[in-house]
Design an enzyme around this catalytic site. Sequence first.
Site, short mmCIF file in Angstrom:
data_model
loop_
_atom_site.label_atom_id
_atom_site.label_comp_id
_atom_site.label_asym_id
_atom_site.label_seq_id
_atom_site.Cartn_x
_atom_site.Cartn_y
_atom_site.Cartn_z
N HIS A 36 42.02 33.55 41.86
CA HIS A 36 43.12 34.09 41.04
C HIS A 36 42.72 35.43 40.44
O HIS A 36 41.59 35.88 40.59
CB HIS A 36 43.58 33.09 39.99
CG HIS A 36 42.58 32.79 38.90
ND1 HIS A 36 41.40 32.14 39.14
CD2 HIS A 36 42.60 33.05 37.57
CE1 HIS A 36 40.74 32.01 38.00
NE2 HIS A 36 41.43 32.56 37.03
N HIS B 56 33.41 27.77 36.01
CA HIS B 56 32.79 27.88 34.67
C HIS B 56 31.94 26.65 34.37
O HIS B 56 32.26 25.54 34.79
CB HIS B 56 33.85 28.01 33.58
CG HIS B 56 34.59 29.31 33.60
ND1 HIS B 56 34.12 30.44 32.99
CD2 HIS B 56 35.76 29.65 34.20
CE1 HIS B 56 34.98 31.43 33.18
NE2 HIS B 56 35.99 30.98 33.92
N HIS C 72 42.33 36.75 37.36
CA HIS C 72 41.69 37.05 36.07
C HIS C 72 40.41 37.89 36.26
O HIS C 72 39.69 37.73 37.24
CB HIS C 72 41.36 35.75 35.32
CG HIS C 72 42.58 35.14 34.69
ND1 HIS C 72 42.67 33.80 34.38
CD2 HIS C 72 43.77 35.70 34.33
CE1 HIS C 72 43.86 33.56 33.84
NE2 HIS C 72 44.54 34.69 33.81
N HIS D 125 47.09 27.19 36.00
CA HIS D 125 46.29 28.15 35.22
C HIS D 125 46.93 29.53 35.33
O HIS D 125 47.19 30.20 34.33
CB HIS D 125 44.86 28.14 35.73
CG HIS D 125 43.94 29.10 35.05
ND1 HIS D 125 43.55 28.95 33.74
CD2 HIS D 125 43.33 30.23 35.48
CE1 HIS D 125 42.73 29.95 33.41
NE2 HIS D 125 42.59 30.74 34.45
N ASP E 191 39.61 28.16 38.24
CA ASP E 191 39.86 27.66 36.89
C ASP E 191 40.95 26.58 36.88
O ASP E 191 41.66 26.42 35.89
CB ASP E 191 40.29 28.81 35.97
CG ASP E 191 39.15 29.75 35.65
OD1 ASP E 191 38.01 29.47 36.03
OD2 ASP E 191 39.42 30.80 35.01
N ASP F 143 37.53 37.91 35.07
CA ASP F 143 36.22 37.28 35.25
C ASP F 143 36.10 36.59 36.62
O ASP F 143 35.16 35.85 36.87
CB ASP F 143 35.92 36.29 34.11
CG ASP F 143 36.89 35.12 34.06
OD1 ASP F 143 38.11 35.35 34.21
OD2 ASP F 143 36.43 33.97 33.87
N HIS F 144 37.07 36.86 37.51
CA HIS F 144 37.01 36.32 38.87
C HIS F 144 37.07 37.43 39.92
O HIS F 144 36.83 37.18 41.10
CB HIS F 144 38.14 35.31 39.09
CG HIS F 144 38.00 34.12 38.18
ND1 HIS F 144 37.59 32.90 38.61
CD2 HIS F 144 38.16 34.02 36.83
CE1 HIS F 144 37.51 32.07 37.57
NE2 HIS F 144 37.85 32.73 36.48
FE FE Z 1 37.82 32.12 34.49
ZN ZN Z 2 41.04 32.28 34.88
#
Ligand code: FE
Ligand code: ZN
Length: 264
Positions: free
Chosen positions: A58, A182, A60, A117, A144, A62-63
């Site tokens: 996805h 995570h 985001h 998410h 996530d 942090d991905h």
């Molecule tokens: Fe994440």
């Molecule tokens: Zn995420």
Amino acid sequence: MVAYLRIRRLPALQDNLIPLLEQPGEGRAAVVDPAEAEPVITALDHGGMELVAVLHTHHHWDHIGGTAELLQRWPQAMVVGNGADQHRLPPLSHPVADGDRFVLLDRTVEVLAVSGHTNGHLAYVLPACVMGGQEQPPELFCGDTLFSCGCGRLFEGTPGQMLMSLQRLAALPPQTRIWCAHEYTAKNVAFALSQDPHNSTLQSFAHHVQQLVQAQLPTIPSRLELELQVNPFLRCHTPALQAATGQTDPEAVLAELRRRRQKL
Ligand code: FE
Ligand code: ZN
């Protein structure tokens, strides 16, 4: 003979885990959701590996944060993500959609849409197979959506969408290894115990997680057969979680669990 696949998770940022898939015999590797480039580059240089693919679950930050830098170094790598989410993902060489299949490092990858998410969140499944005479378990890269003993926050989707996504993942073979993005397990277990205190499997899992954390060992990968017994978000249909939340409809149970988890 086909070279076997080794999977590791590279810690990144605060609590991200970047799954690194390696075919050591072939000198090839792929990553899922590179939060940052540096740990990936270090690992690949150390093993003398070439990066052949970057998969995204996805959009985001942090991905996807490390993708551009990885592509500077390995411009030939294929870049995979949801075609419907192209506008907010790194430029995709291989846009995919629910139900698609492709080959990665000699393994088949199946694409599953699992929104909740985010809209357009994907999971990647590598079905079980035999490689070089060795049984390889099914692998799930779920970003996530599903965490060990938890699930992702509902940033864009509804409880109903998340429930449906989790049910799709729960239907995978029980021996599936779960590579989530995570390391939230300890916190998730504490919350799960607060909602499902008489679950003896959860109690022993909590003890196990505590030992891993004390030894500074990762809790990921998890296994689906375990998650089905301990993860409250996969147990929204059980009397225990219905009683805890005062709801009967699994969707309402999930919504209430998610609401309570947020407050923690
Ligand atoms: Fe994440
Ligand atoms: Zn995420």
